[in-house]
Design a protein around this motif. Structure first.
Motif, mmCIF file in Angstrom:
data_model
loop_
_atom_site.group_PDB
_atom_site.id
_atom_site.type_symbol
_atom_site.label_atom_id
_atom_site.label_comp_id
_atom_site.label_asym_id
_atom_site.label_seq_id
_atom_site.Cartn_x
_atom_site.Cartn_y
_atom_site.Cartn_z
ATOM 1 N N MET A 94 0.593 -1.333 -0.089
ATOM 2 C CA MET A 94 0.151 0.087 -0.058
ATOM 3 C C MET A 94 0.929 1.167 -0.012
ATOM 4 O O MET A 94 0.559 2.234 -0.736
ATOM 5 N N TYR A 95 1.892 1.228 0.765
ATOM 6 C CA TYR A 95 2.760 2.401 0.774
ATOM 7 C C TYR A 95 3.362 2.647 -0.580
ATOM 8 O O TYR A 95 3.589 3.728 -1.103
ATOM 9 N N TYR A 96 3.772 1.427 -1.257
ATOM 10 C CA TYR A 96 4.529 1.559 -2.654
ATOM 11 C C TYR A 96 3.415 2.065 -3.531
ATOM 12 O O TYR A 96 3.538 3.004 -4.246
ATOM 13 N N ILE A 97 1.870 1.725 -3.503
ATOM 14 C CA ILE A 97 1.129 2.141 -4.351
ATOM 15 C C ILE A 97 0.721 3.607 -4.078
ATOM 16 O O ILE A 97 0.691 4.249 -5.249
ATOM 17 N N LEU A 98 0.748 4.317 -3.107
ATOM 18 C CA LEU A 98 0.737 5.513 -2.950
ATOM 19 C C LEU A 98 1.826 6.298 -3.452
ATOM 20 O O LEU A 98 1.471 7.746 -3.580
ATOM 21 N N THR A 117 -7.781 25.321 -2.794
ATOM 22 C CA THR A 117 -6.688 25.688 -2.032
ATOM 23 C C THR A 117 -6.106 24.359 -1.391
ATOM 24 O O THR A 117 -5.127 24.752 -0.565
ATOM 25 N N ALA A 118 -6.287 23.172 -1.744
ATOM 26 C CA ALA A 118 -5.775 22.080 -1.036
ATOM 27 C C ALA A 118 -4.436 21.782 -1.541
ATOM 28 O O ALA A 118 -3.940 22.146 -2.759
ATOM 29 N N GLU A 119 -3.520 21.397 -0.472
ATOM 30 C CA GLU A 119 -2.209 21.231 -0.933
ATOM 31 C C GLU A 119 -2.006 19.520 -1.018
ATOM 32 O O GLU A 119 -2.630 18.832 -0.272
ATOM 33 N N VAL A 120 -1.135 19.231 -1.853
ATOM 34 C CA VAL A 120 -0.933 17.620 -1.764
ATOM 35 C C VAL A 120 0.125 17.328 -0.971
ATOM 36 O O VAL A 120 1.269 18.026 -0.554
ATOM 37 N N LEU A 121 -0.360 16.341 -0.056
ATOM 38 C CA LEU A 121 0.359 15.731 0.908
ATOM 39 C C LEU A 121 1.348 14.752 0.609
ATOM 40 O O LEU A 121 1.110 13.962 -0.041
ATOM 41 N N LYS A 122 2.685 14.438 1.408
ATOM 42 C CA LYS A 122 3.285 13.542 1.186
ATOM 43 C C LYS A 122 2.531 11.907 1.798
ATOM 44 O O LYS A 122 2.048 12.161 2.897
ATOM 45 N N PRO A 123 2.592 11.016 1.063
ATOM 46 C CA PRO A 123 1.999 9.803 1.689
ATOM 47 C C PRO A 123 2.763 9.105 2.779
ATOM 48 O O PRO A 123 3.699 7.992 2.455
ATOM 49 N N SER A 126 2.309 7.298 8.536
ATOM 50 C CA SER A 126 0.909 7.362 9.244
ATOM 51 C C SER A 126 -0.270 7.641 8.484
ATOM 52 O O SER A 126 -1.658 6.773 8.590
ATOM 53 N N ARG A 127 -0.166 8.297 7.236
ATOM 54 C CA ARG A 127 -1.267 8.100 6.338
ATOM 55 C C ARG A 127 -1.444 7.097 5.800
ATOM 56 O O ARG A 127 -2.691 6.477 5.314
ATOM 57 N N PHE A 200 -7.183 14.332 5.634
ATOM 58 C CA PHE A 200 -6.859 14.436 4.393
ATOM 59 C C PHE A 200 -7.744 13.666 3.389
ATOM 60 O O PHE A 200 -8.574 12.758 3.929
ATOM 61 N N HIS A 201 -7.840 13.988 1.985
ATOM 62 C CA HIS A 201 -8.524 13.325 1.181
ATOM 63 C C HIS A 201 -7.675 12.508 0.242
ATOM 64 O O HIS A 201 -6.861 12.920 -0.510
#
Length: 224
Positions: A94-98, A117-123, A126-127, A200-201
């Protein structure tokens, strides 16, 4: 008209927050996207888990011959070892897929509930854990329903005709694999893509262009 309405039931309806995303950065998830993500997630998880499960069984058989190893420890390892292996491997995949770029898209984690205005977060780990946990408990819930609706009647059906233990084992194993794959696909499409988590979304965004990636790498090397 009724046929078109019926087909629309199979399309994921975006929430209001996702609908407000910029049109250039937002990709409406469909079953095709979910199928690509499912395939990239499911087959390595199944393959690696299967290999590690066989290796664990062989190792425990060798340990069983050692009188100094408690038999209860081996029993618990045999009973729960495969589940632990599957969950750990699923988290890593899952971590690899993200972090993966697919052909025309990638999975983007947006701050808040998305929006212009959303920012792209690092996977981060914890996420990834929150997404993984949602996948685990949703698939477990759906598998219980599938066992009641599909697998249990299949077992009764085979018991009525008594086709033989070998055929019954192969048939039920194949049906279980198909049901498990379908449940995993449904969980990814319905409960992960275009869904809100704690802060997050999960959305689909265009993949990173190669030129932009080269510029980012060049700027990072210049800073170093």
């Amino acid at each position: 008209m009724s046929m078109l309405r019926g087909l629309s039931l199979f399309e994921k309806v975006p929430p209001n927050a996702s609908a407000s995303l910029p049109s250039d950065d937002y990709i409406q998830p469909n079953w095709g996207h979910a199928l690509r993500i499912w395939w990239a997630f499911y087959w390595p998880t199944s393959l690696i888990s299967g290999i590690l499960g066989i290796a664990l069984s062989c190792f425990l058989r060798l340990m069983y011959e050692d009188p100094q190893v408690p038999g209860s420890l081996i029993v618990y390892a045999l009973r729960f070892g495969n589940y632990v292996i599957t969950f750990v491997v699923a988290f890593i995949v899952m971590y690899y897929i993200l972090h993966k770029n697919f052909r025309h898209f990638r999975i983007g984690l947006l701050s808040g509930r998305g929006g212009p205005t959303a920012e792209v977060l690092k996977p981060t780990i914890s996420r990834t854990f929150r997404i993984w946990w949602t996948y685990v408990w949703r698939t477990t819930f759906y598998l219980v329903i599938a066992w009641i609706v599909v697998l249990l009647p299949m077992g009764w059906f085979l018991g009525m005709f008594n086709p033989g233990p070998v055929f019954a084992a192969i048939f039920l194993g194949l049906i279980s694999f198909i049901v498990g794959a379908a449940v995993a696909l449904f969980a990814i499409y319905s409960n992960i893509l275009d869904e809100d988590f704690t802060n997050f979304h999960v959305s689909l965004v265009p993949r990173k262009p190669a030129a932009a990636a080269q510029i980012a790498v060049g700027s990072n090397s210049a800073i170093i």
